[in-house]
Motif scaffolding. Structure first.
Motif, PDB file in Angstrom:
ATOM      1  N   ALA A   1      23.936  33.777  29.734  1.00  0.00           N
ATOM      2  CA  ALA A   1      25.356  33.523  29.964  1.00  0.00           C
ATOM      3  C   ALA A   1      26.033  33.593  28.610  1.00  0.00           C
ATOM      4  N   SER A   2      27.274  34.054  28.569  1.00  0.00           N
ATOM      5  CA  SER A   2      27.937  34.206  27.273  1.00  0.00           C
ATOM      6  C   SER A   2      29.452  34.096  27.417  1.00  0.00           C
ATOM      7  N   ARG A   3      30.118  33.976  26.270  1.00  0.00           N
ATOM      8  CA  ARG A   3      31.581  34.037  26.199  1.00  0.00           C
ATOM      9  C   ARG A   3      31.962  34.588  24.837  1.00  0.00           C
ATOM     10  N   LYS A   4      32.797  35.609  24.837  1.00  0.00           N
ATOM     11  CA  LYS A   4      33.216  36.234  23.590  1.00  0.00           C
ATOM     12  C   LYS A   4      34.400  35.480  23.003  1.00  0.00           C
ATOM     13  N   LEU A   5      34.444  35.421  21.679  1.00  0.00           N
ATOM     14  CA  LEU A   5      35.569  34.811  20.979  1.00  0.00           C
ATOM     15  C   LEU A   5      36.504  35.871  20.407  1.00  0.00           C
ATOM     16  N   ALA A   6      35.942  36.884  19.736  1.00  0.00           N
ATOM     17  CA  ALA A   6      36.770  37.902  19.085  1.00  0.00           C
ATOM     18  C   ALA A   6      35.999  39.215  19.004  1.00  0.00           C
ATOM     19  N   ASP A   7      36.745  40.330  18.946  1.00  0.00           N
ATOM     20  CA  ASP A   7      36.129  41.648  18.856  1.00  0.00           C
ATOM     21  C   ASP A   7      37.155  42.621  18.295  1.00  0.00           C
ATOM     22  N   ASP A   8      36.894  43.163  17.084  1.00  0.00           N
ATOM     23  CA  ASP A   8      37.816  44.141  16.514  1.00  0.00           C
ATOM     24  C   ASP A   8      37.182  45.535  16.434  1.00  0.00           C
ATOM     25  N   GLY A   9      36.084  45.720  17.168  1.00  0.00           N
ATOM     26  CA  GLY A   9      35.436  47.011  17.172  1.00  0.00           C
ATOM     27  C   GLY A   9      34.221  47.070  16.265  1.00  0.00           C
ATOM     28  N   MET A  10      34.245  46.339  15.167  1.00  0.00           N
ATOM     29  CA  MET A  10      33.107  46.270  14.255  1.00  0.00           C
ATOM     30  C   MET A  10      32.550  44.856  14.168  1.00  0.00           C
ATOM     31  N   LEU A  11      33.430  43.881  14.056  1.00  0.00           N
ATOM     32  CA  LEU A  11      33.018  42.482  13.982  1.00  0.00           C
ATOM     33  C   LEU A  11      33.277  41.817  15.333  1.00  0.00           C
ATOM     34  N   ARG A  12      32.250  41.135  15.854  1.00  0.00           N
ATOM     35  CA  ARG A  12      32.383  40.418  17.113  1.00  0.00           C
ATOM     36  C   ARG A  12      31.784  39.029  16.956  1.00  0.00           C
ATOM     37  N   SER A  13      32.239  38.102  17.777  1.00  0.00           N
ATOM     38  CA  SER A  13      31.698  36.752  17.737  1.00  0.00           C
ATOM     39  C   SER A  13      31.831  36.105  19.102  1.00  0.00           C
ATOM     40  N   GLY A  14      31.000  35.103  19.345  1.00  0.00           N
ATOM     41  CA  GLY A  14      31.032  34.413  20.627  1.00  0.00           C
ATOM     42  C   GLY A  14      29.900  33.418  20.742  1.00  0.00           C
ATOM     43  N   SER A  15      29.538  33.092  21.971  1.00  0.00           N
ATOM     44  CA  SER A  15      28.477  32.129  22.229  1.00  0.00           C
ATOM     45  C   SER A  15      27.554  32.677  23.315  1.00  0.00           C
TER      46      SER A  15
ATOM     47  N   SER B   1      31.610  25.534  25.650  1.00  0.00           N
ATOM     48  CA  SER B   1      30.836  24.654  26.523  1.00  0.00           C
ATOM     49  C   SER B   1      30.174  25.476  27.630  1.00  0.00           C
ATOM     50  N   LEU B   2      29.039  25.010  28.103  1.00  0.00           N
ATOM     51  CA  LEU B   2      28.235  25.796  29.043  1.00  0.00           C
ATOM     52  C   LEU B   2      28.985  26.139  30.319  1.00  0.00           C
ATOM     53  N   ASP B   3      29.869  25.250  30.769  1.00  0.00           N
ATOM     54  CA  ASP B   3      30.584  25.527  32.016  1.00  0.00           C
ATOM     55  C   ASP B   3      31.638  26.622  31.857  1.00  0.00           C
ATOM     56  N   LYS B   4      31.892  27.066  30.619  1.00  0.00           N
ATOM     57  CA  LYS B   4      32.864  28.129  30.386  1.00  0.00           C
ATOM     58  C   LYS B   4      32.210  29.480  30.080  1.00  0.00           C
ATOM     59  N   LEU B   5      30.876  29.505  30.019  1.00  0.00           N
ATOM     60  CA  LEU B   5      30.175  30.753  29.785  1.00  0.00           C
ATOM     61  C   LEU B   5      30.027  31.523  31.091  1.00  0.00           C
TER      62      LEU B   5
ATOM     63  N   LYS C   1      23.697  29.106  21.506  1.00  0.00           N
ATOM     64  CA  LYS C   1      23.976  29.494  20.127  1.00  0.00           C
ATOM     65  C   LYS C   1      25.392  30.033  19.994  1.00  0.00           C
ATOM     66  N   VAL C   2      25.902  30.014  18.758  1.00  0.00           N
ATOM     67  CA  VAL C   2      27.162  30.671  18.404  1.00  0.00           C
ATOM     68  C   VAL C   2      26.786  31.833  17.499  1.00  0.00           C
ATOM     69  N   TRP C   3      27.294  33.023  17.785  1.00  0.00           N
ATOM     70  CA  TRP C   3      26.848  34.214  17.076  1.00  0.00           C
ATOM     71  C   TRP C   3      28.015  35.034  16.517  1.00  0.00           C
TER      72      TRP C   3
END
Length: 209
Positions: A104-118, A83-87, A181-183
């Motif tokens: 504005a952004s927020r990361k979900l996961a990052d293992d060094g090669m694969l990353r995801s977030g909003s 949600s926008l208030d958490k970015l 967006k979710v990326w």
């Protein structure tokens, strides 16, 4: 397109933004369950004996699953996580040539090669002359925009669309209405696109199926 298929797999595998976290709970087996498994292993007929059924197992309290204790590559979150208030705001882009785009952004996961977030960005546009360091796939939750290729070709997208930006791409960004967006990105070694210039791919929601 090989890179498109690989990138979509990354998006599904590493950043599903529409699933609520689920915790697996090991509960004690009842006498009925033990009897059932014993009979299965012996090849016998299954017959439930009411006298062998134990009392109901009490409800087990489960601690909420947090993003931190989910292994990278298998991270899931409800849409509320983005949600926008958490970015977290990153300020205005200094390279903008129109508008005042701010990220504005927020990361979900990052293992060094694969990353995801909003990611969120307000209206504005900017050139993107440096080759993209990774392949990105994103799903548009809100907003409308355009990604341009190096030769001026334009790719428009909006809510429900899935966009792939290949590694090595250059061009520009234009945000016509605030984009959320979710990326997911894959920092693979080689540029795998063979087209010149490297082109963005937009899969419009109304073309699916």
């Amino acid at each position: 397109m090989m890179i498109k298929c690989a990138a979509l797999f990354v998006l599904v595998g590493s950043a599903s933004a529409f699933h609520t976290p689920v915790a697996r709970v090991n509960t004690p087996k009842t006498a009925l369950a033990v009897s059932y498994l014993d009979q299965l292993s012996q090849g016998g007929a299954i017959a439930a004996d009411p006298s062998s059924v134990s009392a109901p197992v009490p409800a087990v309290s489960v601690a909420p699953v947090t993003i931190e204790n989910v292994p990278a590559g298998l991270a899931h979150a409800s849409i509320d996580y983005f949600s926008l208030d958490k970015l977290v705001g990153k300020g205005a882009r200094t390279t903008a040539d129109w508008g005042t785009p701010a990220d504005a952004s927020r990361k979900l996961a990052d293992d060094g090669m694969l990353r995801s977030g909003s990611w969120y960005c307000s209206e504005g546009g900017w050139p993107s002359p440096n080759p993209k360091a990774h392949t990105e796939v994103f799903y548009v939750l809100e907003g409308h925009g355009m990604l341009g290729d190096a030769d001026g070709a334009k790719h428009y997208f909006g809510p429900g669309d899935t966009v792939t930006i290949p590694k090595g791409h250059t061009g520009r960004w234009d945000v016509y209405s605030p984009i959320h967006k979710v990326w997911a990105v894959n920092a693979h070694d080689r540029i795998e696109e063979t087209s010149t210039p490297i082109r963005v791919q937009v899969d419009h929601y109304h073309e699916f199926g």
